[in-house]
Design a protein around this motif. Sequence first.
Motif, PDB file in Angstrom:
ATOM      1  N   SER A  31     -21.406   9.338  39.274  1.00 13.65           N
ATOM      2  CA  SER A  31     -22.470  10.199  38.795  1.00 13.65           C
ATOM      3  C   SER A  31     -23.674  10.177  39.723  1.00 13.65           C
ATOM      4  O   SER A  31     -23.897   9.211  40.448  1.00 13.65           O
ATOM      5  CB  SER A  31     -22.913   9.797  37.375  1.00 13.65           C
ATOM      6  OG  SER A  31     -23.591   8.550  37.393  1.00 13.65           O
ATOM      7  N   GLU A  85     -22.026  14.023  36.111  1.00 16.65           N
ATOM      8  CA  GLU A  85     -20.853  13.159  36.220  1.00 16.65           C
ATOM      9  C   GLU A  85     -19.656  13.892  36.803  1.00 16.65           C
ATOM     10  O   GLU A  85     -19.531  15.107  36.669  1.00 16.65           O
ATOM     11  CB  GLU A  85     -20.505  12.587  34.846  1.00 16.65           C
ATOM     12  CG  GLU A  85     -21.581  11.692  34.264  1.00 16.65           C
ATOM     13  CD  GLU A  85     -21.203  11.136  32.903  1.00 16.65           C
ATOM     14  OE1 GLU A  85     -20.255  11.675  32.274  1.00 16.65           O
ATOM     15  OE2 GLU A  85     -21.846  10.162  32.467  1.00 16.65           O
ATOM     16  N   GLY A 121     -16.645  13.611  35.766  1.00 18.63           N
ATOM     17  CA  GLY A 121     -15.815  14.113  34.665  1.00 18.63           C
ATOM     18  C   GLY A 121     -14.335  14.051  34.993  1.00 18.63           C
ATOM     19  O   GLY A 121     -13.841  13.062  35.522  1.00 18.63           O
ATOM     20  N   HIS A 122     -13.632  15.148  34.694  1.00 19.67           N
ATOM     21  CA  HIS A 122     -12.182  15.175  34.895  1.00 19.67           C
ATOM     22  C   HIS A 122     -11.781  16.038  36.085  1.00 19.67           C
ATOM     23  O   HIS A 122     -10.639  16.512  36.156  1.00 19.67           O
ATOM     24  CB  HIS A 122     -11.496  15.684  33.628  1.00 19.67           C
ATOM     25  CG  HIS A 122     -11.731  14.815  32.420  1.00 19.67           C
ATOM     26  ND1 HIS A 122     -11.193  13.546  32.303  1.00 19.67           N
ATOM     27  CD2 HIS A 122     -12.483  15.016  31.306  1.00 19.67           C
ATOM     28  CE1 HIS A 122     -11.577  13.015  31.157  1.00 19.67           C
ATOM     29  NE2 HIS A 122     -12.368  13.880  30.534  1.00 19.67           N
TER      30      HIS A 122
END
Length: 204
Positions: free
Chosen positions: A173, A178, A180-181
């Motif tokens: 981040s 962030e 994330g995926h």
Amino acid sequence: MSTSSLILFNKPYGVQSQFRDDSNNAHSTLAPYFTDKSLRVAGRLDATSEGLLILTNDGRVNKAITHPPKANAGHKQGKTYLVQVEGSPTSKQLSELQKGVMLKDGKTLPAEVKHVAEDELPMSLWQRDPPIRERKSVPDSWLMLTIYEGKNRQVRRMTAHVGLPCLRLIRWSVAGFELGHLAVGEFVRIHLNSERCQQLGIRD
């Protein structure tokens, strides 16, 4: 306030944080991933590091993310890394990282760090190419480390300083954004509303 946007990109291992190759080395660049020539990198990531890279064509966003707190109205923009290290961290080593360590270019600011199991990481890991080196006689561990500055290769030097050589470094981040995926090599465009711009210290 006008709408700003930025791009979150999962930078692969071996890709430089630049569009033009001026080093004549074996690493590739960002050019194959983006056609927008107005984009600029907001906070570089070493070619041998992976994970979140932010790009934007808004100079205010770039400054808010990359400049030290004093130059950004006191807004501290933390960067969190998932760090695979050689060895098992002791409480003393973790404490040293938290308090700041003395590097050649000065003492680092206090950091946030915790030792986590691989299944406690905030994301599923992908297979790195090439894979990390493994030594059967030496265990490896994962740290989540948040810093509030940007010295050259800082995280690697910090962990090495306390006796925990870095094997793999993934940025999770930056300034609250962030990874994330996102899969390796994927990106997503984020539009910033007035509230988020204010949180970053951006004003009209």
